[in-house]
Motif scaffolding. Structure first.
Motif, short mmCIF file in Angstrom:
data_model
loop_
_atom_site.label_atom_id
_atom_site.label_comp_id
_atom_site.label_asym_id
_atom_site.label_seq_id
_atom_site.Cartn_x
_atom_site.Cartn_y
_atom_site.Cartn_z
N SER E 49 -18.57 13.49 -37.33
CA SER E 49 -18.48 14.44 -38.45
C SER E 49 -17.83 15.74 -37.99
O SER E 49 -17.06 16.35 -38.72
CB SER E 49 -19.88 14.74 -39.00
OG SER E 49 -20.45 13.56 -39.50
N ASP E 161 -16.31 10.78 -44.80
CA ASP E 161 -17.42 10.74 -43.84
C ASP E 161 -18.47 9.76 -44.34
O ASP E 161 -19.29 10.08 -45.19
CB ASP E 161 -18.01 12.15 -43.67
CG ASP E 161 -18.86 12.24 -42.42
OD1 ASP E 161 -19.09 11.18 -41.79
OD2 ASP E 161 -19.29 13.35 -42.07
N GLU E 162 -18.44 8.56 -43.79
CA GLU E 162 -19.36 7.49 -44.20
C GLU E 162 -19.45 7.39 -45.71
O GLU E 162 -20.52 7.50 -46.29
CB GLU E 162 -20.75 7.74 -43.61
CG GLU E 162 -20.68 7.97 -42.11
CD GLU E 162 -22.06 8.05 -41.48
OE1 GLU E 162 -22.99 7.47 -42.06
OE2 GLU E 162 -22.18 8.67 -40.43
MG LIG Z 1 -21.94 12.45 -39.25
#
Ligand SMILES: [Mg+2]
Ligand SMILES: Nc1ncnc2c1ncn2[C@@H]1O[C@H](COP(=O)(O)OP(=O)(O)OP(=O)(O)O)[C@@H](O)[C@H]1O
Ligand SMILES: Nc1ncnc2c1ncn2[C@@H]1O[C@H](COP(=O)(O)OP(=O)(O)OP(=O)(O)O)[C@@H](O)[C@H]1O
Ligand SMILES: [Mg+2]
Lengths: 247, 290, 260, 247, 260
Positions: E49, E161-162
């Motif tokens: 991240s 992000d995911e």
């Molecule tokens: Mg993360």
């Protein structure tokens, strides 16, 4: 912090110069400082603070204990709460001041009216926050209680009370603020001492410097109380961790 | 708990008061020691709180606006007026810009309470000056806020218990328009009121209490250094304000005259403040004077 | 074969809300044998959690009956412990006290409780964290505490509702391995609800695939081969493909979008 | 609801019989009911209610608007808030009643003291909840604002205000309650009308039946205000959905 | 080959807290070409991240530089939109208004904005939901709205992000397919962080595997074969096994437990 108070003092001094009011009607900071110092030197202020605190904590603690216990019980009994709720809702918005003729009738003069008024001011916020905390206890925790075959008492003290606690603590915080605000009102009824009495007495003597000094003391003590309960809340938040219902 | 409790063999009498010059005889009485009773003065912040305590028997008596006691009596609370608090000494204070009573027309004027001699004084003054009650805007205001309100021009004048009148005069924010005796000589204002229950159950003590009270009034009338010192203990006001107040007031002969009471009673009826104020013989207890 | 530990017989469940009556489960029947791991797979909303709640006694079936050891389940009991996705630890109690929670109701001394808690915490490898608060642990650790708590009262059956869904892939793999080890040692019976096809194949002895509206057992698949299984194995791939195709089938030709 | 009030009436009637107090000092329900009816029949009560509401809403709305705007600004400027915070914390616990000598000096008598006291009572809760709401706005939303290159004003009105709104609404709820409680205190200073005046006046006249009737009216109106703002909160919760900071 | 759209050059990032200084990223370098999908895989806490935040301009690198089209990134901009796991829709705005959010800053009339929003909502198949509030949509739908919002300002780069971590398997599969289609049509460049090995293989042209403490690019794997890919394919299995083994390796012989 210091900047804030410094700025406030300057504004106050300027206002008192520019407004052109008589010093007796709008005392400048210096005069108030003197009055404050005088009260501290003579030690009289500490007696008043002590007695006010005594009354405050008697009323507050009684309210807190009663409201939490009652709230834990009725929060689990929706049928009873449906009966009590409207009564509480109608009583709550009434100023403790409005009750004073009846408070004198039932509780006399002196310490009791102040204690009772503080009790009233603290009782409702704590009761309401306890009831709503109990109602909002995550169903997951109640399932655990059922799963582990807990008795009613076990469920109340091992699950519901601690699960509801962060929100109750929040109610305690709100209540300490509103109860402290009513200290002055409470000590207006026949009390012969305390900070509220001091304000009323100074007002009647038109010693507005003393009134202002008392306002400052009440403000600072209120701030300290708030800080104290904030520490307590911080502790709760630390232990109860991510679960805190309201941050 | 009032009702004349006994402590250390001595009767304790609880009397309520407000820190005003109208209660000076009580201060003087408190200053001395008495054989058969202990006098305990209970200070209040305002009349309603004092009346709550008196009506519910939390105090045995009080130095109070007599009309408030009459009203309570009319409502069924058994009170007796036994003596005056003072004679005269009320002033109508107006802003320096108000030249005479006529100039009050259309202005706001403050009184402490609808049921007060001050209200009647205002009423009588207007009558005397040929003004209608409706010509001015009458407001009720806590006495402590009156000097500030006058200084700010919120009100054009006020009439109230002392020393609140003297404060404005001393601050040069106000001047005296009328002394009360110029409007209503021997006006009845604050009085010493006792619960009848107390009088009934402690007749002898009540008698000596009233006797001592009247004597204390005589003592106060000297207005000497000792008196000033005693008053200073009970009322925290500037010396010049106190001097001014004391100039206007007198404390001798505190008996409640039937004639003066009749005027008061009529005024209350005329002003529609009360439908049936208690009669002199029902309300005023003269027996304790003997 | 011995009598099944759980027997689900023609169970239906309907919820009535103001707007409508919804049949969530429709005549579901199956048995669970002692020591088995059963996985229930199905799309969101097909009634998996509802079924688990019925077995746990948290809700009552509208029709049919569920027997635990031959006796009908009427309310939750310690014999059948539910393990939830969000761990459900009491945040105000230390790890140790959380494990002790279920033991406090029993006739045990404080020492016995401590000992038992320590035993099961050792089993999940968290003895050194026993004084910690749940909030001081990672998600994977918290779920291991929950597993220790469930094991500590030695239930006949553990129900798991997507127990590892909130964990990342690697933690999930690790816990799956650990679960199999413990289960084999303790011979616990487990009914597991999951969204994850791989998880079901990796853990289960039998998989029930449910279809939705109303919830029914659409297909039962027995997974052969000893555990732990190899995820990269061709058998594993075979099952994966089989189940995936079953799923396509359960959607009844409706565009897949419909289920999102 | 009806059961609750019914039970209350019975307890009250019993208390007034058993206590043996003078009816003037502790009026039984029937007497209070009569007083209430009389006030309704003569219509006088409606004038008082109207004027009280007028004062209440003037003070409350002024406080709300000022507190929200100020809160939105200082909530984003930690440096300034650090200066203001201690001042607010010291002023907040002081009863509006204690200020009354100064309120008369600055704002006169009549409507203003009531409005100012209600303002004070409402201002601090709304300010504090706005500031803390702004501080708690999810960083995620601020990142969106940065990502989409919003200006300061855009960020304030499109992101921060709506994101903070559920918590601000909660502050509005708390504030309406505490402000309403101070109506009585506010109308004690030189007002010649309104519910607070009515209570003070009836107390002076020892008409405790009217005092009690006013208490009931104040209680019921307070309840209605509370319900109204609850509807508003419900609307907020519906629109703001799962995001509501405090449920 | 043309110049890369993003160039990450010897980037390091350290966080200093009161207790310690932590090097989260250590000399990370790679390029991203136009139209590529890059997946970043790595354990929790390895700095994925953080890396994305640096590219997005939300944080500044301690050392090294990141160039977007040859110019250094100093603050967030519309040219590079971040898409988060929790969708980050504004709950008080309708779907349509959420998509319009980024367009309001541009010089467009109301009609143009509406039209553009409608266009991208059609693309993600949610035109009929345009008046709905986010809370009325499922998680999958919300993420599609977020994708439409990101696409609407036609960024040069989308950072994810995911993005699908909170969705269930089936919804996840569906959105992955949809993402590939849209990406191919719009020729968007995407950098994607994920926990899910399958997802990375399914979507990416190149996968970067990161190791932790400090975060480094441990290995780059180019995935061959055209999209959409077949998850049951042997090639797919090959990559899966390859990556899985890499992961075992990144843990440096420490027991897997260490990372939980
Ligand atoms: Mg993360
Ligand atoms: N208490 C309830 N009242 C009404 N309807 C309910 C209730 N509980 C569940 N439902 C409905 O039953 C259906 C099945 O719900 P359930 O939670 O069992 O699904 P699930 O398969 O566990 O889904 P998921 O995978 O999303 O957890 C859903 O349509 C839900 O709306
Ligand atoms: N603002 C910050 N201040 C201090 N440390 C930070 C900060 N942000 C991240 N970190 C630290 O940097 C490390 C990497 O964090 P990052 O969020 O980038 O990991 P990640 O790979 O995205 O993990 P996950 O898969 O769990 O999301 C962590 O150890 C974290 O504690
Ligand atoms: Mg479920």
């Amino acid at each position: 912090m210091l900047i804030g108070f410094g700025a406030l003092l300057i504004v106050w001094q300027l206002a008192s110069i520019l407004s052109g009011h008589n010093q007796a009607l709008f005392p400048p900071p210096l005069l108030v400082g003197e009055a404050l110092l005088e009260m501290i030197r003579s030690g009289s202020i500490f007696t008043h603070i002590q007695i006010s605190f005594l009354r405050f904590f008697s009323g507050y603690l009684a309210a807190v204990i009663l409201a939490i216990v009652l709230g834990l019980i009725v929060g689990q009994l929706p049928a009873i709460w449906r009966v009590l709720d409207p009564i509480v809702q109608v009583l709550r918005p009434v100023s403790p001041i409005a009750w004073s003729p009846f408070i004198v009738l039932w509780f006399g003069i002196g310490n009791m009216p102040a204690i009772v008024i503080i009790f009233i001011a603290a009782f409702f916020p704590v009761l309401l926050s306890t009831v709503s905390a109990v109602k909002k206890v995550d169903a997951m925790y109640l399932r655990i209680a059922a799963n582990f075959e807990m008795t009613h008492t076990e469920r109340m003290w091992k699950i519901i009370f601690p699960a509801a606690f962060p929100m109750i603590a929040n109610g305690l915080h709100m209540a300490i603020g509103s109860a402290w605000i009513f200290l002055v009102a409470g000590e207006m009824i026949g009390a012969q001492s305390g900070l509220g009495f001091l304000i009323v007495d100074a007002r009647n003597a038109l010693s507005l410097d003393i009134v202002m000094a008392c306002i400052i003391i009440i403000g600072i003590l209120g701030l300290l109380l708030d800080q104290a309960i904030r520490l307590f809340e911080g502790w709760v938040a630390r232990i109860w961790g991510g679960q805190a219902a309201i941050k | 708990s009032g009702e004349g409790e006994i402590s250390e063999g001595k009767q304790t009498i609880k009397i309520g008061y407000l820190p005003i010059t109208h209660a000076v005889p009580l201060y003087m009485q408190q200053d001395a020691e008495y054989e058969d009773y202990e006098l305990q003065l209970v200070k209040f912040g305002s009349w309603p709180e004092l009346m709550d305590a008196l009506n519910t028997g939390k105090i045995d008596g009080a130095s109070v606006l007599i009309q408030l006691a009459m009203n309570a009596k009319e409502k069924g609370v058994d009170l007796k007026a036994v003596a005056l608090g003072h004679r005269d000494g009320n002033v109508l204070v107006v802003a320096p810009s108000i030249a005479n009573a006529q100039a009050l027309k259309g202005q706001t004027f403050a009184i402490p309470n609808r049921f007060s001699t001050h209200h009647i004084l205002l009423y009588e003054m207007l009558k005397k000056e040929g003004l209608a009650y409706e010509d001015i805007n009458v407001v009720e205001l806590p006495p402590a806020e009156m000097p500030a309100a006058l200084a700010q021009g919120q009100i054009a004048g006020y009439v109230v218990a002392e020393p609140f009148g003297a404060i404005s005069v001393a601050l040069k924010k106000g001047k005296v328009l009328y002394q009360s005796e110029d409007i209503w000589p021997n006006s009845i204002d604050c009085g010493l009121v006792l619960r009848n229950q107390f009088i009934q159950s402690h007749g002898e003590v009540a008698k000596s209490f009233v006797r001592d009270y009247v004597a204390a009034g005589e003592l106060a009338e000297h207005k000497d250094a000792h008196m000033q010192e005693v008053v200073g203990e009970f009322m925290n006001v500037e010396q010049n304000v106190l001097d001014l107040s004391l100039q206007w007031i007198s404390y001798d002969d505190l008996a409640i005259e039937e004639e003066a009471y009749a005027i008061l009673r009529n005024a209350l009826i005329e002003m529609k403040l009360s439908e049936d104020p208690p009669a002199y013989e029902d309300f005023v207890d003269t027996s304790l004077w003997q | 074969m011995v009598a099944p530990i759980v027997s689900i017989q023609q169970v239906s469940k309907q919820f009535s809300t103001k707007q409508k009556q919804e049949i969530v489960l429709d005549k579901v029947s199956f048995d669970v044998n002692k020591g088995e791991i059963i996985a229930i797979l199905g799309k969101s909303g097909c009634g998996k959690s509802t079924l688990l709640n019925l077995i746990g006694g948290f809700e009552q079936a509208s029709k049919g009956s569920i027997l635990l050891d031959g006796k009908e389940i009427r309310k939750p009991s310690k014999r059948c412990v539910m393990l939830m996705q969000n761990y459900a630890l009491l945040p105000w109690r230390s790890v140790e006290k959380n494990v002790a929670l279920a033991l406090e109701g029993e006739k045990l001394t404080k020492e016995e409780i401590d000992e038992k808690a320590a035993h099961y915490l050792t089993m999940v490898g968290l003895l050194d964290k026993r004084k910690a608060l749940p909030s001081e642990l990672s998600g994977g650790m918290q779920q291991r505490v929950a597993i220790a708590r469930a094991l500590a009262i030695q239930p006949e059956l553990i129900l798991m509702d997507e127990p590892f869904a909130a964990l990342d892939t690697f933690t999930r793999y690790y816990l799956q391995d650990e679960l199999i080890q413990i289960q084999q040692r303790e011979q616990t019976t487990i009914v597991l609800v999951t969204h994850d096809i791989d998880e079901a194949i990796y853990l289960a002895d039998r998989i029930f695939i449910m279809s939705a509206n109303p919830g029914r057992v659409h297909k039962e698949i027995a997974i052969k081969g000893s555990k732990p299984r190899n995820r990269a194995d061709t058998d594993f791939q075979h099952y994966r493909e089989l189940i995936f195709n079953e799923f396509q089938f359960t959607t009844n030709k409706q565009p897949i979008e419909y289920n999102i």
